[in-house]
Design a protein around this motif. Structure first.
Motif, PDB file in Angstrom:
ATOM      1  N   SER A 153       0.825  -1.218   0.000  1.00 37.86           N
ATOM      2  CA  SER A 153       0.000   0.000   0.000  1.00 37.86           C
ATOM      3  C   SER A 153       0.853   1.261   0.000  1.00 37.86           C
ATOM      4  CB  SER A 153      -0.932  -0.009   1.202  1.00 37.86           C
ATOM      5  OG  SER A 153      -0.178  -0.105   2.392  1.00 37.86           O
ATOM      6  N   ASN A 157      -7.668  10.592  -8.167  1.00 44.04           N
ATOM      7  CA  ASN A 157      -9.073  10.211  -8.137  1.00 44.04           C
ATOM      8  C   ASN A 157      -9.172   8.694  -8.286  1.00 44.04           C
ATOM      9  OD1 ASN A 157     -11.802   9.884  -8.388  1.00 44.04           O
ATOM     10  ND2 ASN A 157     -12.034  11.187 -10.188  1.00 44.04           N
ATOM     11  N   PRO A 158      -9.416   7.974  -7.191  1.00 45.02           N
ATOM     12  CA  PRO A 158      -9.439   6.515  -7.257  1.00 45.02           C
ATOM     13  C   PRO A 158     -10.694   5.933  -7.905  1.00 45.02           C
ATOM     14  CG  PRO A 158      -9.952   7.218  -5.034  1.00 45.02           C
ATOM     15  CD  PRO A 158      -9.606   8.458  -5.827  1.00 45.02           C
ATOM     16  N   THR A 159     -11.682   6.758  -8.210  1.00 46.28           N
ATOM     17  CA  THR A 159     -12.960   6.263  -8.719  1.00 46.28           C
ATOM     18  C   THR A 159     -12.807   5.468 -10.012  1.00 46.28           C
ATOM     19  OG1 THR A 159     -14.083   8.124  -7.704  1.00 46.28           O
ATOM     20  CG2 THR A 159     -15.306   6.923  -9.381  1.00 46.28           C
ATOM     21  N   GLN A 187     -11.369   2.115  -9.301  1.00 43.34           N
ATOM     22  CA  GLN A 187     -12.370   1.279  -8.645  1.00 43.34           C
ATOM     23  C   GLN A 187     -13.381   0.739  -9.649  1.00 43.34           C
ATOM     24  OE1 GLN A 187     -13.583   4.287  -5.886  1.00 43.34           O
ATOM     25  NE2 GLN A 187     -12.050   3.721  -4.353  1.00 43.34           N
ATOM     26  N   SER A 235      -7.708  -5.844  -6.286  1.00 40.83           N
ATOM     27  CA  SER A 235      -8.899  -5.374  -5.573  1.00 40.83           C
ATOM     28  C   SER A 235      -8.595  -5.072  -4.104  1.00 40.83           C
ATOM     29  CB  SER A 235     -10.036  -6.390  -5.684  1.00 40.83           C
ATOM     30  OG  SER A 235      -9.727  -7.550  -4.938  1.00 40.83           O
ATOM     31  N   GLN A 236      -7.466  -5.512  -3.623  1.00 37.85           N
ATOM     32  CA  GLN A 236      -7.083  -5.231  -2.240  1.00 37.85           C
ATOM     33  C   GLN A 236      -6.652  -3.778  -2.044  1.00 37.85           C
ATOM     34  OE1 GLN A 236      -4.313  -8.198  -0.732  1.00 37.85           O
ATOM     35  NE2 GLN A 236      -5.228  -9.725  -2.068  1.00 37.85           N
ATOM     36  N   PHE A 237      -6.496  -3.042  -3.131  1.00 39.57           N
ATOM     37  CA  PHE A 237      -6.022  -1.662  -3.062  1.00 39.57           C
ATOM     38  C   PHE A 237      -7.085  -0.667  -3.523  1.00 39.57           C
ATOM     39  CE2 PHE A 237      -2.467  -4.528  -3.662  1.00 39.57           C
ATOM     40  CZ  PHE A 237      -1.687  -4.213  -2.551  1.00 39.57           C
ATOM     41  N   LEU A 238      -8.359  -1.019  -3.354  1.00 33.70           N
ATOM     42  CA  LEU A 238      -9.439  -0.146  -3.816  1.00 33.70           C
ATOM     43  C   LEU A 238      -9.533   1.153  -3.016  1.00 33.70           C
ATOM     44  CD1 LEU A 238     -12.271  -2.716  -4.562  1.00 33.70           C
ATOM     45  CD2 LEU A 238     -10.919  -1.420  -6.198  1.00 33.70           C
ATOM     46  N   SER A 239      -9.198   1.122  -1.738  1.00 32.44           N
ATOM     47  CA  SER A 239      -9.358   2.324  -0.922  1.00 32.44           C
ATOM     48  C   SER A 239      -8.284   3.374  -1.217  1.00 32.44           C
ATOM     49  CB  SER A 239      -9.365   1.982   0.563  1.00 32.44           C
ATOM     50  OG  SER A 239      -8.137   1.382   0.930  1.00 32.44           O
ATOM     51  N   THR A 240      -7.063   2.949  -1.477  1.00 31.06           N
ATOM     52  CA  THR A 240      -5.992   3.903  -1.800  1.00 31.06           C
ATOM     53  C   THR A 240      -5.119   3.348  -2.915  1.00 31.06           C
ATOM     54  OG1 THR A 240      -4.656   2.971  -0.019  1.00 31.06           O
ATOM     55  CG2 THR A 240      -5.833   5.010   0.472  1.00 31.06           C
TER      56      THR A 240
END
Length: 136
Positions: free
Chosen positions: A80, A88-90, A93, A117-122
């Motif tokens: 991470s 913009n992570p959208t 995602q 997919s484990q890094f969707l938040s940041t």
């Protein structure tokens, strides 16, 4: 609702029971459902997501691609803290979400999509580059 099985009489009875209780319409044999094209042939069922992939690539604005031998770079290890955070992570995602659904017919990318997919938040730039490697 999709009703399937090998007991034709049972399916007819179930549909009649539902029709008696609920207002419903029988659309016949399944051919397309939520991005999955369903083809029945010789007692087998084939699933295709060709239209889903085409729409997905258009949404991602990907027009040219090259073939990679593996969905992820060999021996890559993500953390991470790699690279810089995406502004913009959208979009990342959305791409990963589309890839998750694509794993219904593309098992070869399932592990790679799971890892990313484990890094969707940041998500970071290296994660985004790896998503593009899967897509292209």
């Amino acid at each position: 609702m999709i009703i399937t099985g090998d007991d034709v009489n049972g399916i007819c009875d179930l549909k009649a029971s539902f029709h008696h209780t609920f207002e419903m319409k029988d659309l016949g044999s399944l051919s397309y459902f939520i991005g999955l094209k369903v083809i029945s042939s010789d007692g087998s069922i084939y699933l295709s997501q060709a239209k889903y992939v085409s729409d997905f690539l258009a949404q991602a604005r990907i027009t040219d691609s090259h073939i990679e031998s593996t969905p992820l770079e060999p021996n890559i290890w993500f953390t991470s803290m790699d690279d810089t955070v995406l502004d913009n992570p959208t979009f990342y995602q959305q791409l990963v979400g589309n890839l998750v659904y694509l794993t219904a017919t593309r098992l070869d990318i399932a592990y790679s999509v799971h890892v990313l997919s484990q890094f969707l938040s940041t998500p970071r730039t290296i994660h985004y580059a790896s998503v593009l490697r899967i897509i292209c």
